[in-house]
Motif scaffolding. Structure first.
Motif, PDB file in Angstrom:
ATOM      1  N   ARG A 131      38.964  38.241  42.086  1.00  0.00           N
ATOM      2  CA  ARG A 131      38.286  38.581  43.343  1.00  0.00           C
ATOM      3  C   ARG A 131      36.960  39.271  43.070  1.00  0.00           C
ATOM      4  N   ILE A 132      35.950  38.857  43.830  1.00  0.00           N
ATOM      5  CA  ILE A 132      34.641  39.510  43.802  1.00  0.00           C
ATOM      6  C   ILE A 132      34.317  39.888  45.237  1.00  0.00           C
ATOM      7  N   GLN A 133      33.821  41.099  45.412  1.00  0.00           N
ATOM      8  CA  GLN A 133      33.387  41.462  46.758  1.00  0.00           C
ATOM      9  C   GLN A 133      31.944  41.939  46.724  1.00  0.00           C
ATOM     10  N   ILE A 134      31.309  41.786  47.860  1.00  0.00           N
ATOM     11  CA  ILE A 134      29.956  42.280  48.091  1.00  0.00           C
ATOM     12  C   ILE A 134      29.995  43.054  49.398  1.00  0.00           C
ATOM     13  N   LYS A 135      29.387  44.235  49.388  1.00  0.00           N
ATOM     14  CA  LYS A 135      29.282  45.037  50.603  1.00  0.00           C
ATOM     15  C   LYS A 135      27.814  45.141  50.979  1.00  0.00           C
ATOM     16  N   ALA A 136      27.547  45.076  52.284  1.00  0.00           N
ATOM     17  CA  ALA A 136      26.176  45.200  52.777  1.00  0.00           C
ATOM     18  C   ALA A 136      26.195  45.989  54.075  1.00  0.00           C
TER      19      ALA A 136
ATOM     20  N   LYS B 209      23.659  60.461  57.006  1.00  0.00           N
ATOM     21  CA  LYS B 209      24.549  59.885  58.010  1.00  0.00           C
ATOM     22  C   LYS B 209      25.341  58.760  57.353  1.00  0.00           C
ATOM     23  N   TYR B 210      26.520  58.552  57.869  1.00  0.00           N
ATOM     24  CA  TYR B 210      27.361  57.485  57.347  1.00  0.00           C
ATOM     25  C   TYR B 210      27.006  56.176  58.024  1.00  0.00           C
ATOM     26  N   ILE B 211      26.995  55.107  57.218  1.00  0.00           N
ATOM     27  CA  ILE B 211      26.738  53.775  57.769  1.00  0.00           C
ATOM     28  C   ILE B 211      27.935  52.871  57.484  1.00  0.00           C
ATOM     29  N   ASP B 212      28.125  51.912  58.363  1.00  0.00           N
ATOM     30  CA  ASP B 212      29.196  50.933  58.202  1.00  0.00           C
ATOM     31  C   ASP B 212      28.730  49.814  57.281  1.00  0.00           C
ATOM     32  N   LEU B 213      29.681  49.247  56.546  1.00  0.00           N
ATOM     33  CA  LEU B 213      29.389  48.158  55.608  1.00  0.00           C
ATOM     34  C   LEU B 213      30.202  46.920  55.966  1.00  0.00           C
ATOM     35  N   ARG B 214      29.554  45.777  55.883  1.00  0.00           N
ATOM     36  CA  ARG B 214      30.265  44.498  56.010  1.00  0.00           C
ATOM     37  C   ARG B 214      30.827  44.150  54.634  1.00  0.00           C
ATOM     38  N   ILE B 215      32.069  43.694  54.597  1.00  0.00           N
ATOM     39  CA  ILE B 215      32.721  43.350  53.333  1.00  0.00           C
ATOM     40  C   ILE B 215      32.913  41.838  53.274  1.00  0.00           C
ATOM     41  N   TYR B 216      32.485  41.278  52.159  1.00  0.00           N
ATOM     42  CA  TYR B 216      32.631  39.843  51.895  1.00  0.00           C
ATOM     43  C   TYR B 216      33.396  39.685  50.585  1.00  0.00           C
ATOM     44  N   SER B 217      34.176  38.611  50.468  1.00  0.00           N
ATOM     45  CA  SER B 217      34.877  38.365  49.205  1.00  0.00           C
ATOM     46  C   SER B 217      34.886  36.882  48.869  1.00  0.00           C
ATOM     47  N   LEU B 218      35.036  36.641  47.580  1.00  0.00           N
ATOM     48  CA  LEU B 218      35.203  35.293  47.050  1.00  0.00           C
ATOM     49  C   LEU B 218      36.332  35.369  46.029  1.00  0.00           C
ATOM     50  N   LEU B 219      37.270  34.434  46.116  1.00  0.00           N
ATOM     51  CA  LEU B 219      38.406  34.399  45.195  1.00  0.00           C
ATOM     52  C   LEU B 219      38.207  33.296  44.165  1.00  0.00           C
ATOM     53  N   ALA B 220      38.880  33.438  43.044  1.00  0.00           N
ATOM     54  CA  ALA B 220      38.733  32.472  41.953  1.00  0.00           C
ATOM     55  C   ALA B 220      39.049  31.050  42.403  1.00  0.00           C
ATOM     56  N   ASN B 221      40.037  30.885  43.263  1.00  0.00           N
ATOM     57  CA  ASN B 221      40.393  29.529  43.697  1.00  0.00           C
ATOM     58  C   ASN B 221      39.432  28.984  44.750  1.00  0.00           C
ATOM     59  N   GLU B 222      38.458  29.782  45.159  1.00  0.00           N
ATOM     60  CA  GLU B 222      37.433  29.331  46.120  1.00  0.00           C
ATOM     61  C   GLU B 222      36.092  29.123  45.451  1.00  0.00           C
ATOM     62  N   ARG B 223      36.040  29.333  44.161  1.00  0.00           N
ATOM     63  CA  ARG B 223      34.753  29.374  43.458  1.00  0.00           C
ATOM     64  C   ARG B 223      33.982  28.066  43.587  1.00  0.00           C
ATOM     65  N   PHE B 224      32.721  28.209  43.343  1.00  0.00           N
ATOM     66  CA  PHE B 224      31.800  27.088  43.375  1.00  0.00           C
ATOM     67  C   PHE B 224      31.367  26.822  41.949  1.00  0.00           C
ATOM     68  N   ASP B 225      30.885  25.655  41.698  1.00  0.00           N
ATOM     69  CA  ASP B 225      30.378  25.340  40.349  1.00  0.00           C
ATOM     70  C   ASP B 225      28.872  25.476  40.342  1.00  0.00           C
TER      71      ASP B 225
ATOM     72  N   THR C  97      32.243  35.603  36.108  1.00  0.00           N
ATOM     73  CA  THR C  97      33.379  36.476  36.402  1.00  0.00           C
ATOM     74  C   THR C  97      34.682  35.705  36.424  1.00  0.00           C
ATOM     75  N   PHE C  98      34.675  34.565  37.068  1.00  0.00           N
ATOM     76  CA  PHE C  98      35.905  33.776  37.169  1.00  0.00           C
ATOM     77  C   PHE C  98      36.239  33.061  35.863  1.00  0.00           C
ATOM     78  N   ARG C  99      35.259  32.516  35.183  1.00  0.00           N
ATOM     79  CA  ARG C  99      35.524  31.726  33.970  1.00  0.00           C
ATOM     80  C   ARG C  99      35.743  32.579  32.726  1.00  0.00           C
TER      81      ARG C  99
ATOM     82  N   ILE D 133      43.242  45.903  36.220  1.00  0.00           N
ATOM     83  CA  ILE D 133      44.660  45.701  36.522  1.00  0.00           C
ATOM     84  C   ILE D 133      44.818  44.711  37.668  1.00  0.00           C
ATOM     85  N   ASN D 134      44.022  44.887  38.712  1.00  0.00           N
ATOM     86  CA  ASN D 134      44.107  43.988  39.871  1.00  0.00           C
ATOM     87  C   ASN D 134      43.109  42.834  39.806  1.00  0.00           C
ATOM     88  N   ARG D 135      42.363  42.752  38.707  1.00  0.00           N
ATOM     89  CA  ARG D 135      41.474  41.630  38.396  1.00  0.00           C
ATOM     90  C   ARG D 135      40.430  41.388  39.493  1.00  0.00           C
ATOM     91  N   LYS D 136      39.714  42.474  39.845  1.00  0.00           N
ATOM     92  CA  LYS D 136      38.699  42.359  40.887  1.00  0.00           C
ATOM     93  C   LYS D 136      37.498  43.244  40.568  1.00  0.00           C
TER      94      LYS D 136
END
Length: 178
Positions: free
Chosen positions: A125-130, A161-177, A117-119, A86-89
């Motif tokens: 939107r694509i996200q990666i958590k680490a 134990k709980y650990i914190d995650l860094r969140i990264y995202s890439l949007l379709a209009n930022e994509r690389f070829d 994913t984009f094409r 629905i939210n295309r991510k």
């Protein structure tokens, strides 16, 4: 999409039940290495655990997991997690066998899956958590120009134990070829 050829050494193949033994054997062999950052390793005791995982991601509309093959040797898994149509991510998660580290495998796989994913999937939107201390995993989205968005506090339960995650995202209009 059953197979994706990335280059002459590297391909992805949709995860299938008959791959359970090679996936489990790799997890079991690299258990100490993988469990540092992957909570599921401590819950994977038997091949039946891997079979249940494969069954859980097969045929659902939110997850699509691929086996990674490097020079025709099993290297790890990569896939889409919690896809929200629905939210295309979606989110991309990955892991590699210890002996496959440092070959650029995950970077190539993530780049190819992002383009797909984009094409093809037409997501926005694509996200990666680490984990905040997992610098190797963070290097992938940083190398591929994902935007760092912030910290998901206590985002993952790992070894009681709980650990914190860094969140990264890439949007379709930022994509690389490719």
């Amino acid at each position: 999409m059953e197979h994706i050829r990335i280059n002459d050494k590297l391909r992805l193949e949709l995860l299938k039940p008959e791959m359970a033994s090679v996936v489990f054997e790799t997890i079991n062999h690299d258990r100490d290495y993988l469990k540092e950052w992957l909570p599921f390793v401590n819950h994977t005791f038997d091949i039946s655990d891997t079979e249940r995982f494969i069954e859980s991601v097969s045929g659902n509309n939110r997850d699509q997991v691929f086996s990674i093959w490097y020079r025709e040797e099993f290297a790890g898994l990569i896939g889409f997690k919690d896809t929200d149509w629905i939210n295309r991510k979606t989110e991309i998660g990955y892991w590699l066998a210890k002996n496959m580290q440092g070959k650029g495998i995950i970077t190539s796989c993530v780049q190819t899956l992002c383009n797909h994913t984009f094409r093809k999937m037409k997501l926005n939107r694509i996200q990666i958590k680490a984990a905040v201390e997992n610098l190797k995993s963070q290097a992938i989205p940083e190398k591929l120009n994902f935007k760092y968005e912030g910290i998901e506090r206590c985002g993952e339960l790992h070894e009681n134990k709980y650990i914190d995650l860094r969140i990264y995202s890439l949007l379709a209009n930022e994509r690389f070829d490719e």
